[in-house]
Design a protein around this motif. Structure first.
Motif, PDB file in Angstrom:
ATOM      1  N   MET A  18     -37.553 -23.701 -23.033  1.00  0.00           N
ATOM      2  CA  MET A  18     -37.461 -22.626 -23.380  1.00  0.00           C
ATOM      3  C   MET A  18     -37.191 -22.279 -24.870  1.00  0.00           C
ATOM      4  O   MET A  18     -36.858 -23.381 -25.611  1.00  0.00           O
ATOM      5  CB  MET A  18     -36.089 -21.953 -22.791  1.00  0.00           C
ATOM      6  CG  MET A  18     -34.799 -22.580 -22.929  1.00  0.00           C
ATOM      7  SD  MET A  18     -33.530 -21.720 -22.113  1.00  0.00           S
ATOM      8  CE  MET A  18     -33.989 -22.376 -20.343  1.00  0.00           C
ATOM      9  N   VAL A  19     -37.403 -21.135 -25.655  1.00  0.00           N
ATOM     10  CA  VAL A  19     -37.413 -20.961 -27.075  1.00  0.00           C
ATOM     11  C   VAL A  19     -36.426 -19.792 -27.331  1.00  0.00           C
ATOM     12  O   VAL A  19     -36.422 -19.251 -26.392  1.00  0.00           O
ATOM     13  CB  VAL A  19     -38.679 -20.871 -27.634  1.00  0.00           C
ATOM     14  CG1 VAL A  19     -39.602 -22.197 -27.755  1.00  0.00           C
ATOM     15  CG2 VAL A  19     -39.310 -19.734 -27.245  1.00  0.00           C
ATOM     16  N   LEU A  20     -35.636 -19.859 -28.478  1.00  0.00           N
ATOM     17  CA  LEU A  20     -34.718 -18.795 -28.817  1.00  0.00           C
ATOM     18  C   LEU A  20     -35.791 -17.736 -29.218  1.00  0.00           C
ATOM     19  O   LEU A  20     -36.602 -18.124 -30.208  1.00  0.00           O
ATOM     20  CB  LEU A  20     -33.760 -19.450 -29.739  1.00  0.00           C
ATOM     21  CG  LEU A  20     -32.822 -20.376 -29.016  1.00  0.00           C
ATOM     22  CD1 LEU A  20     -32.083 -20.630 -30.655  1.00  0.00           C
ATOM     23  CD2 LEU A  20     -31.998 -19.731 -28.186  1.00  0.00           C
ATOM     24  N   ALA A  21     -35.719 -16.508 -28.762  1.00  0.00           N
ATOM     25  CA  ALA A  21     -36.434 -15.735 -29.505  1.00  0.00           C
ATOM     26  C   ALA A  21     -36.145 -15.393 -31.194  1.00  0.00           C
ATOM     27  O   ALA A  21     -34.819 -15.622 -31.386  1.00  0.00           O
ATOM     28  CB  ALA A  21     -35.992 -14.197 -28.867  1.00  0.00           C
ATOM     29  N   ALA A  22     -37.059 -15.203 -31.689  1.00  0.00           N
ATOM     30  CA  ALA A  22     -37.101 -15.152 -33.341  1.00  0.00           C
ATOM     31  C   ALA A  22     -36.211 -14.106 -33.961  1.00  0.00           C
ATOM     32  O   ALA A  22     -35.363 -14.563 -34.652  1.00  0.00           O
ATOM     33  CB  ALA A  22     -38.512 -14.703 -33.845  1.00  0.00           C
ATOM     34  N   ALA A  23     -35.911 -12.859 -33.049  1.00  0.00           N
ATOM     35  CA  ALA A  23     -35.068 -12.049 -33.556  1.00  0.00           C
ATOM     36  C   ALA A  23     -33.826 -12.435 -33.303  1.00  0.00           C
ATOM     37  O   ALA A  23     -32.757 -11.785 -33.912  1.00  0.00           O
ATOM     38  CB  ALA A  23     -35.478 -10.618 -32.877  1.00  0.00           C
ATOM     39  N   VAL A 242     -43.786 -17.121 -25.361  1.00  0.00           N
ATOM     40  CA  VAL A 242     -42.768 -16.626 -24.696  1.00  0.00           C
ATOM     41  C   VAL A 242     -43.361 -15.685 -23.383  1.00  0.00           C
ATOM     42  O   VAL A 242     -44.152 -14.785 -23.633  1.00  0.00           O
ATOM     43  CB  VAL A 242     -41.928 -15.811 -25.604  1.00  0.00           C
ATOM     44  CG1 VAL A 242     -40.864 -14.908 -24.850  1.00  0.00           C
ATOM     45  CG2 VAL A 242     -41.417 -16.452 -26.836  1.00  0.00           C
ATOM     46  N   ASN A 243     -42.803 -15.778 -22.389  1.00  0.00           N
ATOM     47  CA  ASN A 243     -42.904 -15.137 -21.187  1.00  0.00           C
ATOM     48  C   ASN A 243     -41.977 -14.002 -20.972  1.00  0.00           C
ATOM     49  O   ASN A 243     -42.286 -12.798 -20.585  1.00  0.00           O
ATOM     50  CB  ASN A 243     -42.760 -15.936 -19.831  1.00  0.00           C
ATOM     51  CG  ASN A 243     -43.154 -15.531 -18.689  1.00  0.00           C
ATOM     52  OD1 ASN A 243     -42.537 -14.761 -18.139  1.00  0.00           O
ATOM     53  ND2 ASN A 243     -44.526 -15.466 -17.895  1.00  0.00           N
ATOM     54  N   ARG A 244     -40.649 -14.188 -21.288  1.00  0.00           N
ATOM     55  CA  ARG A 244     -39.673 -13.134 -20.982  1.00  0.00           C
ATOM     56  C   ARG A 244     -38.563 -13.553 -21.766  1.00  0.00           C
ATOM     57  O   ARG A 244     -38.028 -14.692 -21.786  1.00  0.00           O
ATOM     58  CB  ARG A 244     -39.256 -13.187 -19.439  1.00  0.00           C
ATOM     59  CG  ARG A 244     -38.231 -12.152 -18.929  1.00  0.00           C
ATOM     60  CD  ARG A 244     -38.860 -10.682 -19.289  1.00  0.00           C
ATOM     61  NE  ARG A 244     -40.210 -10.547 -18.664  1.00  0.00           N
ATOM     62  CZ  ARG A 244     -40.589 -10.086 -17.523  1.00  0.00           C
ATOM     63  NH1 ARG A 244     -39.598  -9.546 -16.752  1.00  0.00           N
ATOM     64  NH2 ARG A 244     -41.699  -9.818 -17.176  1.00  0.00           N
ATOM     65  N   VAL A 245     -37.965 -12.600 -22.203  1.00  0.00           N
ATOM     66  CA  VAL A 245     -36.438 -12.741 -23.052  1.00  0.00           C
ATOM     67  C   VAL A 245     -35.556 -12.311 -22.478  1.00  0.00           C
ATOM     68  O   VAL A 245     -35.437 -10.992 -21.591  1.00  0.00           O
ATOM     69  CB  VAL A 245     -36.575 -11.860 -24.334  1.00  0.00           C
ATOM     70  CG1 VAL A 245     -35.453 -11.923 -25.276  1.00  0.00           C
ATOM     71  CG2 VAL A 245     -37.945 -12.425 -25.110  1.00  0.00           C
ATOM     72  N   VAL A 246     -34.172 -12.833 -22.318  1.00  0.00           N
ATOM     73  CA  VAL A 246     -33.127 -12.573 -21.732  1.00  0.00           C
ATOM     74  C   VAL A 246     -31.984 -12.286 -22.722  1.00  0.00           C
ATOM     75  O   VAL A 246     -31.950 -13.308 -23.685  1.00  0.00           O
ATOM     76  CB  VAL A 246     -32.773 -13.334 -20.608  1.00  0.00           C
ATOM     77  CG1 VAL A 246     -33.864 -13.295 -19.558  1.00  0.00           C
ATOM     78  CG2 VAL A 246     -32.635 -14.753 -21.015  1.00  0.00           C
ATOM     79  N   ALA A 247     -30.807 -11.695 -22.313  1.00  0.00           N
ATOM     80  CA  ALA A 247     -29.655 -11.441 -23.203  1.00  0.00           C
ATOM     81  C   ALA A 247     -28.654 -12.089 -22.452  1.00  0.00           C
ATOM     82  O   ALA A 247     -28.180 -11.790 -21.333  1.00  0.00           O
ATOM     83  CB  ALA A 247     -29.621 -10.062 -23.801  1.00  0.00           C
ATOM     84  N   LEU A 248     -27.756 -12.999 -22.993  1.00  0.00           N
ATOM     85  CA  LEU A 248     -26.876 -13.705 -22.358  1.00  0.00           C
ATOM     86  C   LEU A 248     -25.479 -13.645 -23.134  1.00  0.00           C
ATOM     87  O   LEU A 248     -25.427 -13.647 -24.437  1.00  0.00           O
ATOM     88  CB  LEU A 248     -27.019 -15.318 -22.189  1.00  0.00           C
ATOM     89  CG  LEU A 248     -28.198 -15.681 -21.027  1.00  0.00           C
ATOM     90  CD1 LEU A 248     -28.136 -16.958 -20.850  1.00  0.00           C
ATOM     91  CD2 LEU A 248     -27.895 -14.948 -19.750  1.00  0.00           C
ATOM     92  N   SER A 344     -32.330  -9.486 -12.807  1.00  0.00           N
ATOM     93  CA  SER A 344     -32.759  -8.284 -13.523  1.00  0.00           C
ATOM     94  C   SER A 344     -31.815  -7.850 -14.664  1.00  0.00           C
ATOM     95  O   SER A 344     -32.276  -7.114 -15.743  1.00  0.00           O
ATOM     96  CB  SER A 344     -33.171  -7.053 -12.613  1.00  0.00           C
ATOM     97  OG  SER A 344     -32.001  -6.442 -12.075  1.00  0.00           O
ATOM     98  N   SER A 345     -30.442  -7.615 -14.630  1.00  0.00           N
ATOM     99  CA  SER A 345     -29.610  -7.418 -15.502  1.00  0.00           C
ATOM    100  C   SER A 345     -29.483  -8.102 -16.839  1.00  0.00           C
ATOM    101  O   SER A 345     -29.176  -7.706 -17.796  1.00  0.00           O
ATOM    102  CB  SER A 345     -28.145  -7.374 -14.925  1.00  0.00           C
ATOM    103  OG  SER A 345     -27.852  -8.632 -14.555  1.00  0.00           O
ATOM    104  N   PHE A 346     -30.249  -9.214 -16.918  1.00  0.00           N
ATOM    105  CA  PHE A 346     -30.321  -9.982 -18.102  1.00  0.00           C
ATOM    106  C   PHE A 346     -31.462  -9.934 -18.927  1.00  0.00           C
ATOM    107  O   PHE A 346     -31.501 -10.516 -19.912  1.00  0.00           O
ATOM    108  CB  PHE A 346     -30.128 -11.555 -17.676  1.00  0.00           C
ATOM    109  CG  PHE A 346     -28.800 -11.661 -17.032  1.00  0.00           C
ATOM    110  CD1 PHE A 346     -27.448 -12.077 -17.800  1.00  0.00           C
ATOM    111  CD2 PHE A 346     -28.900 -12.232 -15.703  1.00  0.00           C
ATOM    112  CE1 PHE A 346     -26.480 -12.251 -17.017  1.00  0.00           C
ATOM    113  CE2 PHE A 346     -27.653 -12.407 -14.959  1.00  0.00           C
ATOM    114  CZ  PHE A 346     -26.444 -12.426 -15.824  1.00  0.00           C
ATOM    115  N   VAL A 347     -32.485  -9.200 -18.383  1.00  0.00           N
ATOM    116  CA  VAL A 347     -33.734  -8.874 -19.040  1.00  0.00           C
ATOM    117  C   VAL A 347     -33.710  -8.163 -20.163  1.00  0.00           C
ATOM    118  O   VAL A 347     -33.260  -6.964 -19.798  1.00  0.00           O
ATOM    119  CB  VAL A 347     -34.769  -8.783 -17.834  1.00  0.00           C
ATOM    120  CG1 VAL A 347     -36.128  -8.364 -18.573  1.00  0.00           C
ATOM    121  CG2 VAL A 347     -35.048  -9.860 -16.871  1.00  0.00           C
ATOM    122  N   THR A 348     -34.408  -8.411 -21.343  1.00  0.00           N
ATOM    123  CA  THR A 348     -34.354  -7.346 -22.406  1.00  0.00           C
ATOM    124  C   THR A 348     -35.888  -6.802 -22.692  1.00  0.00           C
ATOM    125  O   THR A 348     -36.059  -5.889 -23.361  1.00  0.00           O
ATOM    126  CB  THR A 348     -33.862  -8.100 -23.728  1.00  0.00           C
ATOM    127  OG1 THR A 348     -34.813  -9.133 -24.045  1.00  0.00           O
ATOM    128  CG2 THR A 348     -32.422  -8.639 -23.511  1.00  0.00           C
TER     129      THR A 348
END
Length: 349
Positions: A18-23, A242-248, A344-348
């Motif tokens: 996985m990769v960290l989202a650039a933002a 990137v396929n999908r970004v999640v917030a944790l 689903s609650s983690f998807v941004t």
């Protein structure tokens, strides 16, 4: 282990799964003067990247770096199959495994969680699969000149089975029905992430991200109050997308896939993920699975177990157990994605 690197974070990190989202980490200075610092270095045949939010000076960061390095060295010295002097190598090489063999608390903790996940996944996750992994050339031994025969596989499989391990909690010990070769590669990285997280907690670090070879655990929030944003990678052998970004926040995430560690022989591709039921590399169309859990050891093991099970079985189990899981399936027309309700609650995006 070589010295780690210290630097303020200015770009996204990249890892195997996985990769960290650039933002997520753009910029490192804030009104509170907190900064996100990266501590990185090699471990477990891969690398670690740790982001800590600090306002302290450089000496504080150097102390943390030394502590992190020491904690990871302890895990490697205990659980590596690549080190002949490790605790696990000594266990695997013991003359008589039918008698109780004392275990350190960390190794017992990992073997106990491995047994729990093995039971949950009906044996799809199995740390005793080491002899078969070695036979296919994905362990410390050299890669074979040709793929194993059915007879060789059956002989190796006879030495496996998580139900052949018996654990004793007090004092910690293990014994086996038949001699075992235990391979913790599908759970030890996650445990290493948890060990570093515990260390940072003990040092009073209130916000951090710990990543080892693609397995991640975060705590707190980034300066400015945002959650840590992580990107699940498209399961491609070459390049990164990137396929999908999640917030944790205060959770762990791990991904298991067939797209990085593999080899080809006679025109066939062989994944490093072995199905304990057949002794052969997985061959279904589930390209990767990502699991979110309270700790990284559990996420790591579950992701591997789900990857072995394939989409239909894994999705049914994860939904039933309310486990956040994200599946990427390879189809003739490209990639298809599915997620459990808990994910689903983690998807941004």
């Amino acid at each position: 282990m070589t010295s780690c690197m210290l630097r303020p974070v200015r770009v996204a990190l990249a890892s195997a799964a996985m990769v960290l989202a650039a933002a997520a980490l753009a910029g490192c200075s804030f009104q509170s003067e907190e900064k996100v610092w990266e501590i990185s270095g090699p471990i477990f045949g891969t690398s670690y990247h740790i982001n800590v939010v600090l306002t302290e000076d450089q000496s504080r960061l150097e102390t943390l770096a030394a502590g992190i390095e020491a904690e990871l060295e302890k895990v490697d010295a205990s659980m590596s199959t690549w080190r002949p002097d490790s605790e696990l190598s000594n266990l695997n090489g013991a003359d008589d495994q039918s008698e109780w063999i004392p275990l350190s608390d960390p190794l017992f903790e990992v073997l106990k969680r491995a047994d729990e996940v093995a039971s949950l996944t009906d044996g799809a996750f199995d740390v005793t699969i080491g002899p078969v992994v070695n036979l296919w050339g994905f362990g410390p031994e050299a890669r074979p000149e040709q793929v194993p025969t059915d007879q060789e596989l059956q002989a190796a499989l006879a030495l496996t089975g998580h139900d052949k391990l018996e654990l004793r909690e007090s004092p910690p010990a293990v014994r086996t029905v038949v001699p075992q070769y235990i391979d913790l590669s599908a759970i030890a990285k996650g445990y290493g992430v948890d060990v570093v997280s515990r260390y940072l907690d003990s040092e009073g670090i209130e916000a951090y991200l710990v990543e080892i070879g693609g397995e991640v655990r975060v705590h707190g929030r980034k300066p400015g109050g945002d959650a840590w944003r992580l990107a699940i990678e498209q399961p491609m052998s070459e390049g990164r997308q990137v396929n999908r970004v999640v917030a944790l926040e205060s959770r762990a995430m791990a991904t298991s896939g067939d797209y990085r560690n593999y080899y080809e022989s006679d025109g066939r591709r062989y994944s490093h993920t072995i199905d304990p039921a057949t002794g052969k590399p997985i061959g279904h169309n589930l390209a990767s699975v990502t699991v979110i859990a309270d700790n990284c050891m559990t996420a790591d093991a579950l992701a591997t177990g789900f990857n072995v099970m394939g989409y239909e079985r894994a999705e049914a189990l994860a939904t039933r157990e309310n486990i956040p899981a994200y599946f990427i399936i390879r189809t003739e027309g490209g990639f298809e994605t599915h997620q459990t309700p808990a994910f689903s609650s983690f998807v941004t995006q």
